[in-house]
Design a protein around this motif. Structure first.
Motif, mmCIF file in Angstrom:
data_model
loop_
_atom_site.group_PDB
_atom_site.id
_atom_site.type_symbol
_atom_site.label_atom_id
_atom_site.label_comp_id
_atom_site.label_asym_id
_atom_site.label_seq_id
_atom_site.Cartn_x
_atom_site.Cartn_y
_atom_site.Cartn_z
ATOM 1 N N ALA A 197 -63.062 -0.503 -95.519
ATOM 2 C CA ALA A 197 -63.951 -1.002 -96.570
ATOM 3 C C ALA A 197 -63.718 -0.253 -97.875
ATOM 4 O O ALA A 197 -63.454 0.945 -97.875
ATOM 5 N N SER A 198 -63.812 -0.954 -98.965
ATOM 6 C CA SER A 198 -63.697 -0.341 -100.284
ATOM 7 C C SER A 198 -64.671 -1.044 -101.220
ATOM 8 O O SER A 198 -65.233 -2.087 -100.906
ATOM 9 N N GLY A 199 -64.871 -0.427 -102.375
ATOM 10 C CA GLY A 199 -65.818 -0.987 -103.319
ATOM 11 C C GLY A 199 -67.100 -0.159 -103.328
ATOM 12 O O GLY A 199 -67.055 1.057 -103.266
ATOM 13 N N ARG A 200 -68.225 -0.828 -103.323
ATOM 14 C CA ARG A 200 -69.497 -0.132 -103.380
ATOM 15 C C ARG A 200 -69.735 0.689 -102.111
ATOM 16 O O ARG A 200 -69.254 0.357 -101.048
ATOM 17 N N THR A 201 -70.499 1.748 -102.220
ATOM 18 C CA THR A 201 -70.821 2.608 -101.079
ATOM 19 C C THR A 201 -71.399 1.761 -99.954
ATOM 20 O O THR A 201 -72.334 1.002 -100.150
ATOM 21 N N PHE A 202 -70.838 1.893 -98.786
ATOM 22 C CA PHE A 202 -71.272 1.010 -97.713
ATOM 23 C C PHE A 202 -71.901 1.748 -96.544
ATOM 24 O O PHE A 202 -72.075 1.206 -95.480
ATOM 25 N N ARG A 203 -72.285 3.012 -96.789
ATOM 26 C CA ARG A 203 -72.890 3.768 -95.693
ATOM 27 C C ARG A 203 -74.125 3.074 -95.148
ATOM 28 O O ARG A 203 -74.416 3.132 -93.960
ATOM 29 N N SER A 204 -74.867 2.402 -96.028
ATOM 30 C CA SER A 204 -76.102 1.776 -95.586
ATOM 31 C C SER A 204 -75.903 0.359 -95.063
ATOM 32 O O SER A 204 -76.865 -0.280 -94.660
ATOM 33 N N TYR A 205 -74.683 -0.111 -95.037
ATOM 34 C CA TYR A 205 -74.447 -1.476 -94.621
ATOM 35 C C TYR A 205 -74.418 -1.596 -93.091
ATOM 36 O O TYR A 205 -74.059 -0.673 -92.385
ATOM 37 N N ILE A 206 -74.763 -2.775 -92.642
ATOM 38 C CA ILE A 206 -74.507 -3.167 -91.266
ATOM 39 C C ILE A 206 -73.093 -3.735 -91.235
ATOM 40 O O ILE A 206 -72.744 -4.572 -92.060
ATOM 41 N N MET A 207 -72.286 -3.273 -90.312
ATOM 42 C CA MET A 207 -70.927 -3.786 -90.156
ATOM 43 C C MET A 207 -70.820 -4.529 -88.832
ATOM 44 O O MET A 207 -71.323 -4.062 -87.817
ATOM 45 N N GLY A 208 -70.159 -5.668 -88.885
ATOM 46 C CA GLY A 208 -70.049 -6.472 -87.674
ATOM 47 C C GLY A 208 -68.644 -6.992 -87.454
ATOM 48 O O GLY A 208 -67.817 -7.015 -88.373
ATOM 49 N N TRP A 209 -68.382 -7.366 -86.227
ATOM 50 C CA TRP A 209 -67.141 -8.052 -85.857
ATOM 51 C C TRP A 209 -67.514 -9.415 -85.278
ATOM 52 O O TRP A 209 -68.424 -9.515 -84.453
ATOM 53 N N PHE A 210 -66.791 -10.414 -85.743
ATOM 54 C CA PHE A 210 -66.934 -11.772 -85.241
ATOM 55 C C PHE A 210 -65.562 -12.272 -84.828
ATOM 56 O O PHE A 210 -64.552 -11.692 -85.210
ATOM 57 N N ARG A 211 -65.529 -13.354 -84.069
ATOM 58 C CA ARG A 211 -64.250 -13.956 -83.710
ATOM 59 C C ARG A 211 -64.384 -15.468 -83.722
ATOM 60 O O ARG A 211 -65.485 -16.015 -83.559
ATOM 61 N N GLN A 212 -63.237 -16.109 -83.904
ATOM 62 C CA GLN A 212 -63.248 -17.567 -84.003
ATOM 63 C C GLN A 212 -61.951 -18.138 -83.461
ATOM 64 O O GLN A 212 -60.871 -17.618 -83.733
ATOM 65 N N VAL A 213 -62.097 -19.201 -82.680
ATOM 66 C CA VAL A 213 -60.942 -19.973 -82.224
ATOM 67 C C VAL A 213 -61.019 -21.336 -82.883
ATOM 68 O O VAL A 213 -62.108 -21.803 -83.242
ATOM 69 N N PRO A 214 -59.880 -21.999 -83.056
ATOM 70 C CA PRO A 214 -59.878 -23.301 -83.738
ATOM 71 C C PRO A 214 -60.824 -24.291 -83.070
ATOM 72 O O PRO A 214 -60.857 -24.418 -81.844
ATOM 73 N N GLY A 215 -61.616 -24.957 -83.900
ATOM 74 C CA GLY A 215 -62.518 -25.981 -83.399
ATOM 75 C C GLY A 215 -63.847 -25.472 -82.894
ATOM 76 O O GLY A 215 -64.685 -26.261 -82.435
ATOM 77 N N LYS A 216 -64.050 -24.156 -82.962
ATOM 78 C CA LYS A 216 -65.305 -23.584 -82.477
ATOM 79 C C LYS A 216 -65.992 -22.802 -83.571
ATOM 80 O O LYS A 216 -65.380 -22.393 -84.558
ATOM 81 N N GLU A 217 -67.290 -22.569 -83.384
ATOM 82 C CA GLU A 217 -68.075 -21.773 -84.327
ATOM 83 C C GLU A 217 -67.626 -20.312 -84.282
ATOM 84 O O GLU A 217 -67.124 -19.834 -83.258
ATOM 85 N N ARG A 218 -67.833 -19.632 -85.400
ATOM 86 C CA ARG A 218 -67.556 -18.201 -85.421
ATOM 87 C C ARG A 218 -68.580 -17.501 -84.524
ATOM 88 O O ARG A 218 -69.780 -17.747 -84.621
ATOM 89 N N GLU A 219 -68.088 -16.619 -83.670
ATOM 90 C CA GLU A 219 -68.909 -16.009 -82.624
ATOM 91 C C GLU A 219 -69.114 -14.521 -82.885
ATOM 92 O O GLU A 219 -68.158 -13.800 -83.183
ATOM 93 N N PHE A 220 -70.357 -14.072 -82.741
ATOM 94 C CA PHE A 220 -70.667 -12.653 -82.884
ATOM 95 C C PHE A 220 -70.043 -11.868 -81.746
ATOM 96 O O PHE A 220 -70.070 -12.293 -80.581
ATOM 97 N N VAL A 221 -69.504 -10.689 -82.084
ATOM 98 C CA VAL A 221 -68.913 -9.810 -81.079
ATOM 99 C C VAL A 221 -69.694 -8.502 -80.977
ATOM 100 O O VAL A 221 -70.148 -8.110 -79.903
ATOM 101 N N ALA A 222 -69.845 -7.808 -82.110
ATOM 102 C CA ALA A 222 -70.514 -6.507 -82.102
ATOM 103 C C ALA A 222 -70.938 -6.147 -83.509
ATOM 104 O O ALA A 222 -70.383 -6.665 -84.481
ATOM 105 N N ALA A 223 -71.923 -5.239 -83.622
ATOM 106 C CA ALA A 223 -72.371 -4.770 -84.928
ATOM 107 C C ALA A 223 -72.826 -3.327 -84.826
ATOM 108 O O ALA A 223 -73.231 -2.873 -83.746
ATOM 109 N N ILE A 224 -72.726 -2.618 -85.945
ATOM 110 C CA ILE A 224 -73.155 -1.224 -85.997
ATOM 111 C C ILE A 224 -73.938 -0.993 -87.277
ATOM 112 O O ILE A 224 -73.583 -1.494 -88.340
#
Length: 124
Positions: free
Chosen positions: A24-51
């Motif tokens: 990550a770069s740009g504004r300070t992101f220490r206070s941000y929630i960070m997440g990972w999502f995944r997507q396969v063709p033809g399907k909705e983007r799916e939540f994987v994990a967040a911190i």
């Protein structure tokens, strides 16, 4: 503004491991929630994990619980997704996302910033 760049995807066999990184770069992101999502063709983007970067609290989708681990390195402004015991159904484009308000949410519409994605392919 926050810029996110993923790396670490690739082609692996079932049972192997991979570690994805999100710089990550740009504004300070220490206070941000960070997440990972995944997507396969033809399907909705799916939540994987967040911190929650402030509390180090984490949350996982049931499909990856016990196999994937999300972590952060504040000094490097980087979030990781360690993926173990990969399965063919884990094959997808994986996206890093950031959210500027509190709450470990799983809906992609609540994340403000997105990376370009990295492909993970797991062969059987």
């Amino acid at each position: 503004q926050v810029q996110l760049v993923e790396s670490g995807g690739g082609l692996v066999q079932a049972g192997d491991s991979l570690r994805l990184s999100c710089a990550a770069s740009g504004r300070t992101f220490r206070s941000y929630i960070m997440g990972w999502f995944r997507q396969v063709p033809g399907k909705e983007r799916e939540f994987v994990a967040a911190i929650d970067r402030s509390s180090a609290g984490t949350y996982y989708a049931d499909s990856v619980k016990g196999r994937f681990t999300i972590s952060g390195d504040s000094a490097k402004n980087t979030v990781y997704l360690q993926m173990n015991n990969l399965k063919p159904e884990d094959t997808a484009v994986y996206y890093c996302a950031a959210r500027s308000t509190a709450g470990l949410v799983t809906d992609s519409k609540y994340y403000n910033y997105w990376g370009q994605g990295t492909q993970v392919t797991v062969s059987s």
